[in-house]
Write a protein that holds these residues in place. Structure first.
Motif, PDB file in Angstrom:
ATOM      1  N   ILE A   1       0.889  -0.805   0.173  1.00 44.62           N
ATOM      2  CA  ILE A   1       0.017   0.395   0.526  1.00 44.62           C
ATOM      3  C   ILE A   1       0.841   1.131  -0.011  1.00 44.62           C
ATOM      4  O   ILE A   1       1.037   2.031   0.837  1.00 44.62           O
ATOM      5  CB  ILE A   1      -0.761   0.340   0.932  1.00 44.62           C
ATOM      6  N   THR A   2       0.946   1.777  -1.521  1.00 47.67           N
ATOM      7  CA  THR A   2       2.022   3.168  -2.077  1.00 47.67           C
ATOM      8  C   THR A   2       1.302   4.534  -1.199  1.00 47.67           C
ATOM      9  O   THR A   2      -0.112   3.609  -1.743  1.00 47.67           O
ATOM     10  CB  THR A   2       2.972   2.311  -2.735  1.00 47.67           C
ATOM     11  N   LEU A   3       1.519   5.001  -1.713  1.00 47.54           N
ATOM     12  CA  LEU A   3       0.955   7.231  -1.514  1.00 47.54           C
ATOM     13  C   LEU A   3      -0.182   6.790  -2.740  1.00 47.54           C
ATOM     14  O   LEU A   3      -0.968   7.400  -2.577  1.00 47.54           O
ATOM     15  CB  LEU A   3       1.849   7.915  -1.111  1.00 47.54           C
ATOM     16  N   PRO A   4       0.946   6.511  -3.829  1.00 48.73           N
ATOM     17  CA  PRO A   4      -0.663   6.911  -5.156  1.00 48.73           C
ATOM     18  C   PRO A   4      -1.522   5.783  -4.631  1.00 48.73           C
ATOM     19  O   PRO A   4      -2.981   5.902  -5.227  1.00 48.73           O
ATOM     20  CB  PRO A   4       0.521   5.934  -6.122  1.00 48.73           C
ATOM     21  N   ILE A   5      -1.170   4.643  -3.697  1.00 49.08           N
ATOM     22  CA  ILE A   5      -2.873   3.685  -3.682  1.00 49.08           C
ATOM     23  C   ILE A   5      -3.882   3.682  -2.381  1.00 49.08           C
ATOM     24  O   ILE A   5      -4.944   4.168  -3.079  1.00 49.08           O
ATOM     25  CB  ILE A   5      -2.334   1.853  -3.109  1.00 49.08           C
ATOM     26  N   VAL A   6      -3.259   5.007  -1.796  1.00 49.82           N
ATOM     27  CA  VAL A   6      -3.851   5.577  -0.911  1.00 49.82           C
ATOM     28  C   VAL A   6      -4.954   6.793  -0.987  1.00 49.82           C
ATOM     29  O   VAL A   6      -5.827   6.312  -0.678  1.00 49.82           O
ATOM     30  CB  VAL A   6      -3.214   6.133   0.391  1.00 49.82           C
ATOM     31  N   LEU A   7      -4.464   7.301  -2.141  1.00 53.38           N
ATOM     32  CA  LEU A   7      -4.384   8.213  -2.554  1.00 53.38           C
ATOM     33  C   LEU A   7      -6.148   7.936  -3.704  1.00 53.38           C
ATOM     34  O   LEU A   7      -7.212   8.397  -3.315  1.00 53.38           O
ATOM     35  CB  LEU A   7      -4.215   9.487  -3.499  1.00 53.38           C
ATOM     36  N   ALA A   8      -5.509   6.956  -3.874  1.00 54.31           N
ATOM     37  CA  ALA A   8      -6.919   6.344  -5.462  1.00 54.31           C
ATOM     38  C   ALA A   8      -8.090   5.960  -4.377  1.00 54.31           C
ATOM     39  O   ALA A   8      -8.859   5.854  -4.797  1.00 54.31           O
ATOM     40  CB  ALA A   8      -6.168   5.650  -6.480  1.00 54.31           C
ATOM     41  N   HIS A   9      -7.854   4.756  -3.053  1.00 52.99           N
ATOM     42  CA  HIS A   9      -8.315   3.837  -2.456  1.00 52.99           C
ATOM     43  C   HIS A   9      -9.066   4.613  -2.140  1.00 52.99           C
ATOM     44  O   HIS A   9     -11.185   5.044  -1.899  1.00 52.99           O
ATOM     45  CB  HIS A   9      -7.728   3.389  -2.105  1.00 52.99           C
ATOM     46  N   ARG A  10      -8.934   6.043  -1.441  1.00 51.33           N
ATOM     47  CA  ARG A  10      -9.338   7.092  -0.970  1.00 51.33           C
ATOM     48  C   ARG A  10     -10.915   7.627  -1.840  1.00 51.33           C
ATOM     49  O   ARG A  10     -11.908   7.880  -1.597  1.00 51.33           O
ATOM     50  CB  ARG A  10      -9.094   8.327  -0.396  1.00 51.33           C
ATOM     51  N   ARG A  11     -10.241   8.123  -3.117  1.00 48.80           N
ATOM     52  CA  ARG A  11     -11.264   8.728  -4.399  1.00 48.80           C
ATOM     53  C   ARG A  11     -11.779   7.507  -5.019  1.00 48.80           C
ATOM     54  O   ARG A  11     -12.626   8.177  -6.093  1.00 48.80           O
ATOM     55  CB  ARG A  11     -10.498   9.510  -5.166  1.00 48.80           C
ATOM     56  N   GLY A  12     -11.598   6.205  -4.689  1.00 50.71           N
ATOM     57  CA  GLY A  12     -12.397   5.203  -5.884  1.00 50.71           C
ATOM     58  C   GLY A  12     -14.161   5.413  -5.981  1.00 50.71           C
ATOM     59  O   GLY A  12     -14.565   5.735  -4.818  1.00 50.71           O
ATOM     60  N   THR A  13     -14.307   4.693  -6.444  1.00 48.91           N
ATOM     61  CA  THR A  13     -15.629   4.166  -6.313  1.00 48.91           C
ATOM     62  C   THR A  13     -15.695   2.536  -6.127  1.00 48.91           C
ATOM     63  O   THR A  13     -14.699   2.100  -5.535  1.00 48.91           O
ATOM     64  CB  THR A  13     -16.090   3.709  -7.990  1.00 48.91           C
ATOM     65  N   ALA A  14     -17.059   2.394  -5.990  1.00 47.99           N
ATOM     66  CA  ALA A  14     -17.293   1.006  -4.632  1.00 47.99           C
ATOM     67  C   ALA A  14     -16.640   0.272  -5.391  1.00 47.99           C
ATOM     68  O   ALA A  14     -15.981  -1.170  -5.536  1.00 47.99           O
ATOM     69  CB  ALA A  14     -18.513   0.680  -4.905  1.00 47.99           C
ATOM     70  N   GLU A  15     -16.212  -0.017  -6.747  1.00 47.71           N
ATOM     71  CA  GLU A  15     -15.860  -0.884  -8.255  1.00 47.71           C
ATOM     72  C   GLU A  15     -14.727  -0.733  -8.335  1.00 47.71           C
ATOM     73  O   GLU A  15     -13.848  -1.912  -8.072  1.00 47.71           O
ATOM     74  CB  GLU A  15     -16.280  -0.819  -9.562  1.00 47.71           C
ATOM     75  N   GLU A  16     -14.134   0.394  -7.868  1.00 51.10           N
ATOM     76  CA  GLU A  16     -12.194   0.538  -8.288  1.00 51.10           C
ATOM     77  C   GLU A  16     -12.390   0.074  -6.463  1.00 51.10           C
ATOM     78  O   GLU A  16     -10.977  -0.459  -6.167  1.00 51.10           O
ATOM     79  CB  GLU A  16     -11.901   1.464  -8.246  1.00 51.10           C
ATOM     80  N   ARG A  17     -12.638   0.722  -5.604  1.00 50.45           N
ATOM     81  CA  ARG A  17     -12.630  -0.261  -4.058  1.00 50.45           C
ATOM     82  C   ARG A  17     -11.869  -1.666  -4.192  1.00 50.45           C
ATOM     83  O   ARG A  17     -12.023  -2.283  -3.342  1.00 50.45           O
ATOM     84  CB  ARG A  17     -12.843   0.083  -3.486  1.00 50.45           C
ATOM     85  N   ALA A  18     -13.484  -2.683  -4.081  1.00 51.18           N
ATOM     86  CA  ALA A  18     -13.542  -3.898  -4.653  1.00 51.18           C
ATOM     87  C   ALA A  18     -12.476  -4.367  -5.681  1.00 51.18           C
ATOM     88  O   ALA A  18     -11.680  -5.724  -5.500  1.00 51.18           O
ATOM     89  CB  ALA A  18     -14.938  -4.162  -5.732  1.00 51.18           C
ATOM     90  N   PHE A  19     -11.510  -4.128  -6.572  1.00 50.98           N
ATOM     91  CA  PHE A  19     -10.271  -3.900  -7.601  1.00 50.98           C
ATOM     92  C   PHE A  19      -8.757  -3.915  -6.669  1.00 50.98           C
ATOM     93  O   PHE A  19      -8.630  -5.349  -6.063  1.00 50.98           O
ATOM     94  CB  PHE A  19     -10.020  -3.119  -8.486  1.00 50.98           C
ATOM     95  N   TRP A  20      -9.439  -3.036  -5.436  1.00 48.51           N
ATOM     96  CA  TRP A  20      -8.043  -2.928  -4.975  1.00 48.51           C
ATOM     97  C   TRP A  20      -7.822  -4.341  -4.069  1.00 48.51           C
ATOM     98  O   TRP A  20      -6.502  -4.609  -3.465  1.00 48.51           O
ATOM     99  CB  TRP A  20      -8.102  -1.774  -4.245  1.00 48.51           C
ATOM    100  N   GLN A  21      -9.544  -4.270  -3.343  1.00 43.71           N
ATOM    101  CA  GLN A  21      -9.345  -5.927  -2.473  1.00 43.71           C
ATOM    102  C   GLN A  21      -9.433  -6.584  -3.055  1.00 43.71           C
ATOM    103  O   GLN A  21      -8.095  -7.665  -2.279  1.00 43.71           O
ATOM    104  CB  GLN A  21     -11.000  -5.943  -1.099  1.00 43.71           C
ATOM    105  N   ARG A  22      -9.972  -6.961  -3.981  1.00 41.10           N
ATOM    106  CA  ARG A  22      -9.218  -8.218  -4.786  1.00 41.10           C
ATOM    107  C   ARG A  22      -7.417  -8.634  -5.214  1.00 41.10           C
ATOM    108  O   ARG A  22      -6.995  -9.771  -4.477  1.00 41.10           O
ATOM    109  CB  ARG A  22      -9.545  -8.380  -6.677  1.00 41.10           C
ATOM    110  N   THR A  23      -6.978  -7.229  -5.865  1.00 43.20           N
ATOM    111  CA  THR A  23      -5.626  -7.495  -6.065  1.00 43.20           C
ATOM    112  C   THR A  23      -4.629  -7.282  -5.500  1.00 43.20           C
ATOM    113  O   THR A  23      -3.999  -8.058  -4.468  1.00 43.20           O
ATOM    114  CB  THR A  23      -5.415  -6.330  -7.566  1.00 43.20           C
ATOM    115  N   LEU A  24      -5.196  -6.310  -3.993  1.00 43.25           N
ATOM    116  CA  LEU A  24      -3.342  -5.634  -3.038  1.00 43.25           C
ATOM    117  C   LEU A  24      -3.872  -6.651  -1.671  1.00 43.25           C
ATOM    118  O   LEU A  24      -3.067  -7.602  -0.841  1.00 43.25           O
ATOM    119  CB  LEU A  24      -3.932  -4.522  -2.815  1.00 43.25           C
ATOM    120  N   GLN A  25      -5.260  -7.494  -1.713  1.00 46.25           N
ATOM    121  CA  GLN A  25      -5.248  -7.709  -0.236  1.00 46.25           C
ATOM    122  C   GLN A  25      -5.894  -9.083   0.013  1.00 46.25           C
ATOM    123  O   GLN A  25      -5.145  -9.544   0.486  1.00 46.25           O
ATOM    124  CB  GLN A  25      -6.839  -7.072   0.239  1.00 46.25           C
ATOM    125  N   ARG A  26      -6.346  -9.773  -1.638  1.00 45.12           N
ATOM    126  CA  ARG A  26      -6.601 -11.429  -1.058  1.00 45.12           C
ATOM    127  C   ARG A  26      -4.902 -11.908  -1.967  1.00 45.12           C
ATOM    128  O   ARG A  26      -5.129 -13.010  -2.302  1.00 45.12           O
ATOM    129  CB  ARG A  26      -7.928 -11.051  -2.022  1.00 45.12           C
TER     130      ARG A  26
END
Length: 341
Positions: A253-278
């Motif tokens: 979780i680097t700064l670009p991810i922090v910024l994009a996740h904070r501003r993202g849509t539900a669909e984009e947040r689901a993408f980060w959860q799938r790729t980065l978390q899982r």
């Protein structure tokens, strides 16, 4: 204007080249010291250490130690090698953290070569890193400056704390900007700061100049890491010394991810959860990640933050008189920031 990521501008490279040229004699002695201090009757130790040490890297941290000592007049004295030994100590500390980091991150590549852990195993990488830390502290003691020893030993503690913080925050998409900056202050910028601070200490300068050198190194180190965060999503392996996209594949979780996740849509947040978390990464996901980061201006904003910390580093040098070393240190800031523009 969309961010473009390419090779540094020639004038930025010139800034770093000026700094390298000014400390060339000292760095030749540092390199000789490094080679002599990796020697051991245990054959695997120099093999593993030299695999990484001889693989390149700009050696920016020891260069900064020599330059800051020279800035404060230390290099003007005959027969003094404290700056060389401390610069070598700084490089050994950095190399040890790289060996350890590659084990923690399960990295396959470092500085364009197969990571030591792939070639010799995790155990050897960790233990040789420990050997290098031991040699670093031996050289610090030989210099005989209790204040320099205090600065670098404290840095070793802070770096370890930063690494543990990063481990704690791993794959945590709720990490905020303050928490992330605390991690990189510890794991990256602290060694830059310490490398610079010991220069005026060796030269017998006062607390104000020590603090100014430290502030320069801290600003430079944060800017350097933030630009690395940007380059991971669009630089080259040669610029990074590792595979592009490694941060993404490792779920960092680097700064670009922090910024994009904070501003993202539900669909984009689901993408980060799938790729980065899982860690469920599919073909094309890195390109999707880059598109999301661009959509929210996360790379541009990270670069703007880097430029801000670069400005802090430049301002810290106001404490020192103008001259070729100060000009070259200012050029080093331009180099670090201009790697992505």
């Amino acid at each position: 204007m969309p961010v473009t990521i390419e090779n540094p501008k020639p004038e930025a490279e010139a800034g770093l080249n000026d700094l390298v040229a000014l400390v060339a004699d000292g760095m030749a002695r540092v390199n000789t010291t490094i080679l002599s201090r990796t020697g051991s009757e245990v054959a695997m130790i120099p093999e593993v250490a030299n695999h990484l040490i001889a693989s390149g890297g700009k050696r920016l941290r020891p260069i900064l130690t020599l330059a800051c000592a020279q800035l404060c007049g230390y290099a003007d004295a005959e027969g003094r090698d404290g700056d060389v030994k401390l610069a070598a100590s700084v490089e050994f500390m950095h190399t040890a953290t790289l060996l350890h980091d590659d084990v923690v991150d399960e990295s396959d590549m470092r500085r364009g070569r197969v990571a030591a852990r792939i070639k010799w195993g995790n155990e050897a990488s960790v233990l040789v890193g420990d050997f290098l830390l031991g040699q670093a502290f031996r050289m610090m003691v030989e210099v005989g400056s209790l204040r320099a020893l205090d600065i670098l030993s404290a840095a070793a503690t802070v770096i370890a704390e930063g690494e543990v913080m990063q481990l704690t925050n791993a794959k945590n998409l709720e990490t905020d900007e303050a928490a992330y900056l605390a991690v990189i202050r510890g794991k990256t910028a602290e060694l830059f700061a310490a490398a610079c601070e010991v220069g005026p200490v060796l030269a017998g300068r006062g607390e104000a100049e020590q603090a100014a050198a430290r502030a320069y190194g801290m600003g430079l180190g944060i800017a350097f890491q933030l630009i690395d965060d940007v380059l991971d999503y669009g630089g080259t392996s040669a610029e990074l010394g590792k595979n592009v996209g490694d941060d993404f594949r490792e779920g960092k979780i680097t700064l670009p991810i922090v910024l994009a996740h904070r501003r993202g849509t539900a669909e984009e947040r689901a993408f980060w959860q799938r790729t980065l978390q899982r860690g469920e990464i599919e073909d094309g996901d890195l390109e999707t990640a880059l598109a999301i980061l661009r959509r929210h201006g996360a790379l541009e904003e990270t670069m703007a933050r880097a430029e801000g910390y670069g400005a802090e580093a430049r301002a810290a040098l106001d404490a020192f008189p103008d001259g070729p070393v100060k000009a070259a240190l200012l050029g080093a800031v331009e180099f670090c920031v201009a790697r992505a523009h």
